[in-house]
Design an enzyme around this catalytic site. Structure first.
Site, short mmCIF file in Angstrom:
data_model
loop_
_atom_site.label_atom_id
_atom_site.label_comp_id
_atom_site.label_asym_id
_atom_site.label_seq_id
_atom_site.Cartn_x
_atom_site.Cartn_y
_atom_site.Cartn_z
N HIS A 67 15.36 34.01 13.75
CA HIS A 67 15.26 32.84 14.63
C HIS A 67 15.90 31.60 14.00
O HIS A 67 16.63 30.86 14.66
CB HIS A 67 13.80 32.53 14.99
CG HIS A 67 13.69 31.15 15.55
ND1 HIS A 67 14.12 30.83 16.83
CD2 HIS A 67 13.30 29.98 14.99
CE1 HIS A 67 13.97 29.54 17.03
NE2 HIS A 67 13.48 29.00 15.93
N CYS B 28 16.90 33.48 21.51
CA CYS B 28 17.21 34.55 20.56
C CYS B 28 16.27 35.73 20.78
O CYS B 28 15.24 35.62 21.43
CB CYS B 28 17.14 34.03 19.12
SG CYS B 28 15.49 34.00 18.39
N ASP C 166 31.31 30.92 -3.68
CA ASP C 166 31.31 29.72 -4.52
C ASP C 166 31.79 30.12 -5.91
O ASP C 166 32.08 31.29 -6.17
CB ASP C 166 29.93 29.07 -4.52
CG ASP C 166 28.90 29.92 -5.24
OD1 ASP C 166 29.26 31.00 -5.77
OD2 ASP C 166 27.73 29.53 -5.26
N ASP D 186 27.15 25.29 4.47
CA ASP D 186 26.32 26.43 4.11
C ASP D 186 25.01 25.87 3.63
O ASP D 186 24.97 24.75 3.08
CB ASP D 186 26.96 27.25 2.98
CG ASP D 186 26.70 26.62 1.62
OD1 ASP D 186 25.75 27.04 0.94
OD2 ASP D 186 27.44 25.68 1.24
N CYS E 298 14.48 28.43 22.91
CA CYS E 298 15.39 29.36 22.24
C CYS E 298 15.46 30.69 22.99
O CYS E 298 14.45 31.20 23.48
CB CYS E 298 14.92 29.58 20.80
SG CYS E 298 15.97 30.70 19.86
N CYS F 203 12.62 35.10 19.94
CA CYS F 203 11.90 34.25 20.90
C CYS F 203 11.75 34.93 22.26
O CYS F 203 10.82 34.62 23.00
CB CYS F 203 12.60 32.90 21.03
SG CYS F 203 12.36 31.89 19.55
#
Lengths: 397, 397
Positions: free
Chosen positions: A360, A331, A101, A291, A329, A334
């Site tokens: 997560h 991931c 930015d 973002d 989930c 998880c």
């Protein structure tokens, strides 16, 4: 210069599928092809907080682009250090794409600590109290030194509830700063001043520049800001000044009016937004890039985003709960850890709580975008949107 | 009971090579075979601070066994929670071996906040201020519920500079507590009370129990403590009460006298020690197992252990230094990140500084042990020891 306006050597964009205003695309950078809609984790000070780059690159997350903050990096470690280490990519050890930015939003956020003039913004560093001055030219110089793949113009943000009069002035200043940003950027690219290139002997023109549309919640000023920004010409267009205090319905209204008017063949980036629901709603209105600090920041304060809504891991109801944070989930967190354990880590002040919740949450945001893209490609986006949003309120926390 | 004394179903040990008093061995547990000499990272409250289990399991670190603290886990999250989640392994999501200490050292460290009697130790919880009582029986019950693979007896630690009279009393109490620990442990194993087993229907006897030799710096009392501990009979023997304020030369003297007297066919564990140099010096005297907070704790305060000595990452000399933390190290952190970057992260208060320094430090400790084992096997340990120790002082920080 016209060659750089829509498709620089640094960036090409093509839309690959549409479903209503929602669309998928390919954002082609020198550091890989990015499928859009895309969520960019925020790496404020050269690190996405509480997560390692190896994890960001893992199939679990597979973040193709992350964001760095010019304001923070400029103040600390400073540009001399980053230049000495070969640009931001090399400094932090990240070979994928980076967007920076302009610092405009951060200095605006300082409130009374900054003074805005036509020339730029004067403020005191939060690191050492020194007096600093940020302008379109300085921001472009800093971002050239960082060598980010996508550079943002230096803009002025009007609050979400700003009056028409205040916003009109702000939009004018933003347009003049955008022009100065464009000119400074072009000169720096021609002067081969973008330090952070992959190879030092590469040609310049490695960086892309995005304009930013402001105008708070005033649709006429949003349109005016868009027109003036497109007139200058950029590689992509961002929507700034949303999710800064206005009602959610206002944000959706502005997006619904503005996004479809933005150049169809260029990426549209909604800055600093938002919740999983916001992302899906913005995609429905034609946005390609996002973002937001929510998955990382809220992870550090004990909040997990799940497919059935947010949960607060501090809650006593999870004390003996052996389920993963999100039962849907897959991931790493998880697959391995329970709510009971993460709650214990959080209450014990263990760093691993932030690490696991951040991982997560990022997995949830990035996976949501994968689902969004898939559903647009298969023409099922309206169904995805309805079911996703419906499930989010199931948990009720 | 004799079958359990040296080789329980839970633990077998064999010496595989010797080089002087130094030796390699295989510690066979139900959760894998551990090559010794071994370093055990400390996972106080159910997490090795600032590092994920996936990293501990990675080839980079490949920690075969970690330590948990009974005192900390008992107070938070508490045994009810860990039992409800199926024991410590399942609670934290770690399938490799776990050793738990007895809580004796932690309550001893509380100083004036605890009161020691023949029965046990009364103290106030640092978490909620509640009055607690820890004894051999309570410690064995807690460790059975945790289900750790190696349980430590509840002992009393005399400070390194304790007088002969004070130490003699302490050694007596430790021996009586060791006997009570043994009896309580055996009952619990027979009663199938070790909750944290891999499979709930497995036979009991899954846990191994180690005795602890005390005696401060008094060689006669160390010998007496060893005799009384061996007389009771354990699966392994630990040396406690070193590196608690005495001179380093005193520690080496005690080790040199004591370790070779310990049962030759059982593992010898030096508790809470030490620096990389200490580890190598203790191996030279016949020690097989170590745990220490140094690599993790010092990582969080900005210290990197390297093959040429410690470096303080805060130091301004690393500002533009693009070398890895340790030029001889091949860990993920050293392959990817520079001193300049880690310094920036540390100064910016970023969690990633602790994460990276912890990872590198653990890699250095664990890799040192790999080097130690290799050199013993090839009969080059004296050379390894000399070169390793010589290099450590090269850096001079």
């Amino acid at each position: 210069m016209s060659a750089r306006i829509s498709n620089t050597p640094a960036l090409r964009f093509e839309v690959t599928a549409r479903d209503g205003d929602a669309r998928t695309g390919l954002l082609k950078t020198r550091r890989g092809v990015i499928e859009t809609p895309v969520f960019m984790p925020v790496g404020t000070a050269g690190t996405v907080k509480a997560i390692r780059f190896e994890e960001l690159e893992s199939t679990d997350l597979d973040a193709k682009i992350i964001l760095g903050n010019t304001y923070h990096l400029w103040l600390r470690p400073g540009i001399e250090t980053i230049k000495a280490c070969g640009g931001l990519h090399r400094f932090i050890g990240w070979e994928r794409a980076l967007l920076t930015d302009s610092g405009g939003f951060q200095v605006w956020s300082l409130g009374d600590l900054r003074k805005i003039s036509e020339e730029g913004t004067q403020f005191r560093s939060h690191v050492d109290g020194s007096l600093r001055f940020l302008s379109p030219e300085v921001s472009m110089e800093v971002q050239a030194a960082l060598g980010s793949d996508i550079v943002m113009v230096f803009d002025e943000c009007a609050p979400g509830d700003a009056s028409h009069e205040v916003t009109e002035k702000s939009v004018g200043l933003t347009a003049r700063w955008a022009k100065r940003s464009r000119e400074a950027f072009d000169q720096l690219q021609l002067a081969d001043a973008d330090e952070g290139r992959v190879e030092p002997d590469e040609l310049s023109g490695d960086q892309a520049l995005f304009g930013i549309v402001q105008g708070a919640s005033h649709l006429d000023l949003r349109k005016e800001s868009l027109d003036r920004t497109v007139e200058i010409g950029f590689d992509g267009y961002a929507i700034g000044g949303l999710s800064v205090g206005e009602e959610k319905s206002t944000m959706y209204e502005v997006l619904g009016d503005l996004a479809p008017r933005m150049p169809a063949d260029q990426p549209r980036y909604l800055m600093g937004v938002g919740t999983p629901e916001d992302l899906v709603e913005a995609v429905a209105r034609g946005v390609d890039m996002f973002d937001c600090v929510l998955p990382t920041r809220n992870g550090r304060t004990g909040q997990a985003f799940t497919s059935t809504g947010k949960i607060n891991i501090k809650n006593a109801r999870w004390m003996h709960d052996t389920r993963p944070l999100d039962e849907s989930c897959l991931c790493k967190v998880c697959r391995r850890h329970t709510r009971s354990y993460v709650r214990h880590l959080y209450l014990a002040g263990e760093m691993l709580a932030s690490i696991l919740l951040t991982h997560h949450n990022l997995a949830f945001f990035l996976d949501t975008m994968r689902g969004v893209r898939q559903s647009i490609r298969s023409g099922d986006f309206p169904k995805f949107r309805q079911e996703f949003t419906g499930r989010l309120s199931a948990n009720g926390e």
